[in-house]
Each structure stands twice: as C-alpha cells, then as structure tokens.
Motif scaffolding. Sequence first.
Motif, PDB file in Angstrom:
ATOM      1  N   ARG A   1       0.875  -1.187   0.000  1.00 53.40           N
ATOM      2  CA  ARG A   1       0.000   0.000   0.000  1.00 53.40           C
ATOM      3  C   ARG A   1       0.900   1.221   0.000  1.00 53.40           C
ATOM      4  N   TYR A   2       0.508   2.249  -0.741  1.00 53.02           N
ATOM      5  CA  TYR A   2       1.255   3.506  -0.683  1.00 53.02           C
ATOM      6  C   TYR A   2       0.812   4.259   0.566  1.00 53.02           C
ATOM      7  N   LEU A   3       1.749   4.836   1.235  1.00 53.33           N
ATOM      8  CA  LEU A   3       1.488   5.636   2.439  1.00 53.33           C
ATOM      9  C   LEU A   3       0.654   4.851   3.453  1.00 53.33           C
TER      10      LEU A   3
ATOM     11  N   ARG B   1      -1.911   3.360   3.051  1.00 52.94           N
ATOM     12  CA  ARG B   1      -3.327   3.692   2.896  1.00 52.94           C
ATOM     13  C   ARG B   1      -3.914   3.253   1.572  1.00 52.94           C
ATOM     14  N   PHE B   2      -3.133   3.432   0.497  1.00 53.86           N
ATOM     15  CA  PHE B   2      -3.693   3.202  -0.829  1.00 53.86           C
ATOM     16  C   PHE B   2      -3.219   1.848  -1.343  1.00 53.86           C
ATOM     17  N   PRO B   3      -4.140   0.873  -1.408  1.00 54.44           N
ATOM     18  CA  PRO B   3      -3.705  -0.470  -1.808  1.00 54.44           C
ATOM     19  C   PRO B   3      -3.239  -0.514  -3.260  1.00 54.44           C
ATOM     20  N   ALA B   4      -2.166  -1.257  -3.510  1.00 55.06           N
ATOM     21  CA  ALA B   4      -1.652  -1.416  -4.878  1.00 55.06           C
ATOM     22  C   ALA B   4      -1.485  -2.895  -5.226  1.00 55.06           C
ATOM     23  N   LEU B   5      -1.072  -3.711  -4.267  1.00 52.89           N
ATOM     24  CA  LEU B   5      -0.956  -5.149  -4.493  1.00 52.89           C
ATOM     25  C   LEU B   5      -1.529  -5.855  -3.262  1.00 52.89           C
TER      26      LEU B   5
ATOM     27  N   ALA C   1      -6.402  -3.020 -15.669  1.00 54.50           N
ATOM     28  CA  ALA C   1      -6.910  -1.649 -15.778  1.00 54.50           C
ATOM     29  C   ALA C   1      -5.948  -0.649 -15.136  1.00 54.50           C
ATOM     30  N   ASN C   2      -6.137   0.621 -15.421  1.00 52.75           N
ATOM     31  CA  ASN C   2      -5.357   1.683 -14.769  1.00 52.75           C
ATOM     32  C   ASN C   2      -5.484   1.532 -13.254  1.00 52.75           C
ATOM     33  N   GLY C   3      -4.366   1.639 -12.580  1.00 54.89           N
ATOM     34  CA  GLY C   3      -4.393   1.634 -11.110  1.00 54.89           C
ATOM     35  C   GLY C   3      -4.448   0.260 -10.467  1.00 54.89           C
ATOM     36  N   CYS C   4      -4.349  -0.825 -11.271  1.00 57.18           N
ATOM     37  CA  CYS C   4      -4.488  -2.159 -10.671  1.00 57.18           C
ATOM     38  C   CYS C   4      -3.197  -2.620  -9.985  1.00 57.18           C
ATOM     39  N   GLY C   5      -2.056  -2.018 -10.290  1.00 61.70           N
ATOM     40  CA  GLY C   5      -0.826  -2.374  -9.574  1.00 61.70           C
ATOM     41  C   GLY C   5       0.345  -2.831 -10.436  1.00 61.70           C
ATOM     42  N   LYS C   6       0.241  -2.717 -11.751  1.00 63.73           N
ATOM     43  CA  LYS C   6       1.309  -3.208 -12.642  1.00 63.73           C
ATOM     44  C   LYS C   6       2.641  -2.498 -12.393  1.00 63.73           C
ATOM     45  N   SER C   7       2.594  -1.163 -12.380  1.00 67.98           N
ATOM     46  CA  SER C   7       3.852  -0.413 -12.181  1.00 67.98           C
ATOM     47  C   SER C   7       4.421  -0.692 -10.792  1.00 67.98           C
ATOM     48  N   THR C   8       3.532  -0.840  -9.827  1.00 68.02           N
ATOM     49  CA  THR C   8       3.998  -1.125  -8.465  1.00 68.02           C
ATOM     50  C   THR C   8       4.747  -2.458  -8.437  1.00 68.02           C
ATOM     51  N   LEU C   9       4.175  -3.468  -9.101  1.00 70.69           N
ATOM     52  CA  LEU C   9       4.859  -4.769  -9.110  1.00 70.69           C
ATOM     53  C   LEU C   9       6.226  -4.644  -9.783  1.00 70.69           C
TER      54      LEU C   9
ATOM     55  N   PHE D   1      11.448   2.770 -17.286  1.00 71.31           N
ATOM     56  CA  PHE D   1      10.262   3.353 -16.645  1.00 71.31           C
ATOM     57  C   PHE D   1       9.194   3.724 -17.667  1.00 71.31           C
ATOM     58  N   GLN D   2       7.971   3.888 -17.123  1.00 71.54           N
ATOM     59  CA  GLN D   2       6.850   4.343 -17.945  1.00 71.54           C
ATOM     60  C   GLN D   2       7.123   5.772 -18.436  1.00 71.54           C
ATOM     61  N   ASN D   3       7.650   6.589 -17.542  1.00 67.94           N
ATOM     62  CA  ASN D   3       7.891   7.989 -17.858  1.00 67.94           C
ATOM     63  C   ASN D   3       9.400   8.215 -17.985  1.00 67.94           C
TER      64      ASN D   3
ATOM     65  N   ASP E   1       7.950  -0.761 -18.453  1.00 71.56           N
ATOM     66  CA  ASP E   1       6.633  -0.284 -18.059  1.00 71.56           C
ATOM     67  C   ASP E   1       6.004   0.462 -19.239  1.00 71.56           C
ATOM     68  N   GLU E   2       5.007  -0.139 -19.847  1.00 69.29           N
ATOM     69  CA  GLU E   2       4.305   0.430 -21.011  1.00 69.29           C
ATOM     70  C   GLU E   2       5.272   0.929 -22.078  1.00 69.29           C
ATOM     71  N   PRO E   3       6.090   0.015 -22.616  1.00 67.35           N
ATOM     72  CA  PRO E   3       7.127   0.446 -23.545  1.00 67.35           C
ATOM     73  C   PRO E   3       6.617   1.128 -24.804  1.00 67.35           C
TER      74      PRO E   3
ATOM     75  N   THR F   1       1.658  -3.599 -20.049  1.00 70.20           N
ATOM     76  CA  THR F   1       1.173  -3.006 -21.304  1.00 70.20           C
ATOM     77  C   THR F   1      -0.343  -2.993 -21.374  1.00 70.20           C
ATOM     78  N   HIS F   2      -0.869  -2.046 -22.165  1.00 70.03           N
ATOM     79  CA  HIS F   2      -2.289  -2.037 -22.507  1.00 70.03           C
ATOM     80  C   HIS F   2      -2.450  -2.401 -23.983  1.00 70.03           C
ATOM     81  N   ASP F   3      -1.338  -2.703 -24.637  1.00 69.86           N
ATOM     82  CA  ASP F   3      -1.325  -2.910 -26.076  1.00 69.86           C
ATOM     83  C   ASP F   3      -1.594  -4.388 -26.406  1.00 69.86           C
TER      84      ASP F   3
HETATM   85  N1  LIG Z   1       2.947   7.518  -5.315  1.00 71.10           N
HETATM   86  C1  LIG Z   1       1.752   7.043  -5.016  1.00 71.10           C
HETATM   87  N2  LIG Z   1       1.078   7.469  -3.922  1.00 71.10           N
HETATM   88  C2  LIG Z   1      -0.144   7.003  -3.585  1.00 71.10           C
HETATM   89  N3  LIG Z   1      -0.772   6.054  -4.304  1.00 71.10           N
HETATM   90  C3  LIG Z   1      -0.164   5.588  -5.397  1.00 71.10           C
HETATM   91  C4  LIG Z   1       1.127   6.049  -5.823  1.00 71.10           C
HETATM   92  N4  LIG Z   1       1.486   5.411  -6.948  1.00 71.10           N
HETATM   93  C5  LIG Z   1       0.456   4.581  -7.224  1.00 71.10           C
HETATM   94  N5  LIG Z   1      -0.528   4.681  -6.300  1.00 71.10           N
HETATM   95  C6  LIG Z   1      -1.784   3.920  -6.249  1.00 71.10           C
HETATM   96  O1  LIG Z   1      -1.488   2.530  -6.289  1.00 71.10           O
HETATM   97  C7  LIG Z   1      -2.392   1.829  -7.126  1.00 71.10           C
HETATM   98  C8  LIG Z   1      -1.595   1.040  -8.175  1.00 71.10           C
HETATM   99  O2  LIG Z   1      -0.929   1.972  -9.020  1.00 71.10           O
HETATM  100  P1  LIG Z   1       0.030   1.525 -10.208  1.00 71.10           P
HETATM  101  O3  LIG Z   1       0.740   2.741 -10.656  1.00 71.10           O
HETATM  102  O4  LIG Z   1       0.838   0.372  -9.766  1.00 71.10           O
HETATM  103  O5  LIG Z   1      -1.053   1.061 -11.291  1.00 71.10           O
HETATM  104  P2  LIG Z   1      -0.865   0.599 -12.806  1.00 71.10           P
HETATM  105  O6  LIG Z   1      -1.503  -0.742 -12.926  1.00 71.10           O
HETATM  106  O7  LIG Z   1       0.546   0.725 -13.208  1.00 71.10           O
HETATM  107  O8  LIG Z   1      -1.791   1.657 -13.587  1.00 71.10           O
HETATM  108  P3  LIG Z   1      -1.603   2.352 -15.065  1.00 71.10           P
HETATM  109  O9  LIG Z   1      -2.163   1.378 -16.059  1.00 71.10           O
HETATM  110  O10 LIG Z   1      -2.495   3.570 -14.950  1.00 71.10           O
HETATM  111  O11 LIG Z   1      -0.156   2.684 -15.267  1.00 71.10           O
HETATM  112  C9  LIG Z   1      -3.339   2.883  -7.715  1.00 71.10           C
HETATM  113  O12 LIG Z   1      -4.534   2.861  -7.021  1.00 71.10           O
HETATM  114  C10 LIG Z   1      -2.620   4.190  -7.484  1.00 71.10           C
HETATM  115  O13 LIG Z   1      -3.530   5.235  -7.243  1.00 71.10           O
END
Ligand SMILES: Nc1ncnc2c1ncn2[C@@H]1O[C@H](COP(=O)(O)OP(=O)(O)OP(=O)(O)O)[C@@H](O)[C@H]1O
Length: 256
Positions: A13-15, A17-21, A39-47, A91-93, A169-171, A201-203
């Motif tokens: 969880r980020y902070l 509080r915010f679940p990611a995985l 989907a966006n926000g599901c946790g791919k970049s976090t993993l 990185f994605q960015n 990440d999303e090459p 990827t979303h591709d």
């Molecule tokens: N720096 C951060 N601070 C707080 N929450 C974060 C942070 N980075 C990501 N999150 C939250 O963690 C969850 C997973 O985010 P992540 O970036 O891993 O998603 P993703 O699958 O890569 O999405 P996308 O397809 O949009 O790139 C999301 O709900 C996001 O809001």
Amino acid sequence: MSVVFECTGLHYRYLERFPALDGVSLQVNGGETVALLGANGCGKSTLLKLLDGLLFAERGTFTAFGEEVTEDKLEDEQFNHGFRARVGFVFQNSDAQVFSPSVREEIAFGCLQLGLDRAVAAQRVDDVLEMLDIAELADRAPFQLSGGQKKRVAIASVLVMNPEVLLFDEPTAALDPRTQFWLIELLEQLRAAGKTIVLATHDLESLPSLADRCVVFGENHRILADAATATVLADRELLLSANLIHARSVRQPDPR
Ligand SMILES: Nc1ncnc2c1ncn2[C@@H]1O[C@H](COP(=O)(O)OP(=O)(O)OP(=O)(O)O)[C@@H](O)[C@H]1O
Ligand SMILES: [Mg+2]
C-alpha cells in the motif's frame, strides 16, 4: 529452467493507505517473456518497482536468482551491484529516468556506477548508440529531446548494462507508429536472444509478439489469471472483467 523471480503473497500500500498489491504470487522463469495486464491503477507499475528493488512489500517475500531481496540486503554494495547488473528497468515515464547533461553521459552512467573501466564503458556506449540508431543524439541534452527520443535513450541506458532481465513499463505507450514498430522489433530481438522480460502493457494488439504468458490483474489488486498469451486473448469474459476491452469492442485481438 532457472527461476528468476519468485513472489509470494506480496502486499503493498502507498502511504500505508492506498492499496496497490493484495496478495500477489507469481514466478518468472529464465528466458520467459511475461506481460502484466490490467486496468489503470491495478498495480502493474507497483509490481515492476518491487521486482526492481525500488519498493519493498509490506508482507510477502520476493526472491530473485534464488536469494531473497530486501531493503537491508540492497544496502549492501556488493549485493546491490550484483542485482543492478542483472536486472534493468525502463520506466513508464522517461523524464524520471534521464538526468545527465548529455545523452552519452546518461548512457554511461550505470556502467560507471557499477565500477566499469571508463574506456570499456565508452566502447559499450558507442555500441548501444549505434544499435538504437541514436548516435546523432550523443551530445544532446536528454531533457531537450522528444518523448520518443528520450525513450530510446532510457532503453539505451538499460541495454548498455546487458542485464539478463529487462523490466519495461508500457514500452509502446505514447510512441508514433514507426517508433512503436521499431520497439516491438527490438523486444522481439531481446526475446530471441534469451532475455527474461517482464512488461506492463495495454497494447493487446502487439501482445503475441511480446509475451509468452500474461498475468492479468483485477481492479482489486489481485491476480485474476496467469496463462499463455493465446489463452488470455481468447477469453472475452476475462478481458471484459479485467477492463482490458470494453463492451463495445467489436472483436477481441487475434490470439494467433
Ligand atoms: N505515489 C503514489 N502514492 C499514492 N498512491 C499511489 C502512488 N502510486 C500509485 N498509487 C496507487 O497505487 C495503485 C496502483 O498503481 P500503479 O501505478 O501500480 O497502477 P498501474 O496498474 O501501473 O496503472 P496504469 O495502467 O495507470 O499505469 C493505484 O490505485 C494508485 O492510485
Ligand atoms: Mg503503470
């Protein structure tokens, strides 16, 4: 086959509080190419950040090349260098990845960090500039380049280290069609060269050329499916429930 990554019950969880995985387990074998979908926000970049030792799970274990990777272990210079030499992350960015005054210095940075001789590093930089067709950018400032050019520089700065494992990440996001095509061909070459690749990827269109296997995340940050690419692409219900296609998609991508 050698096991490259073993993740067991990862929670993040980020902070706090915010679940990611939420309880993510998966294994990646040597030479495999694995796509993380969801989907966006599901946790791919976090993993991917966990796999690169940039973030650390609150619970669960992460093992790379048979050894558990922890924050404490990565503070050890020898372990850190060993791990960083074997795993590279694009990185994605790209803005978050390029910071040196010139492209040449940017690409040399990782090699010098790992203590490579300057002359050897310079030769490697020339090789990779050539390989990625960016020799004419060598003396430019990375932050002044276009998005696609920055992406090439970011990829060059990873490939120059010749890691066994590449994380992307999303090459193909935000690249023009010709650059996308170029990158897909590069990924195919890396795959044929036996690199282990994990990419988010979303591709879906390019998926069959990019990955043997897909790990699909649900919006609850858990793994919904982990199967061969053709199996995932043939499963319309799964693609809809994971928000990978929408209800009005006329057809799903060709699983080939
Ligand atoms: N720096 C951060 N601070 C707080 N929450 C974060 C942070 N980075 C990501 N999150 C939250 O963690 C969850 C997973 O985010 P992540 O970036 O891993 O998603 P993703 O699958 O890569 O999405 P996308 O397809 O949009 O790139 C999301 O709900 C996001 O809001
Ligand atoms: Mg992401």
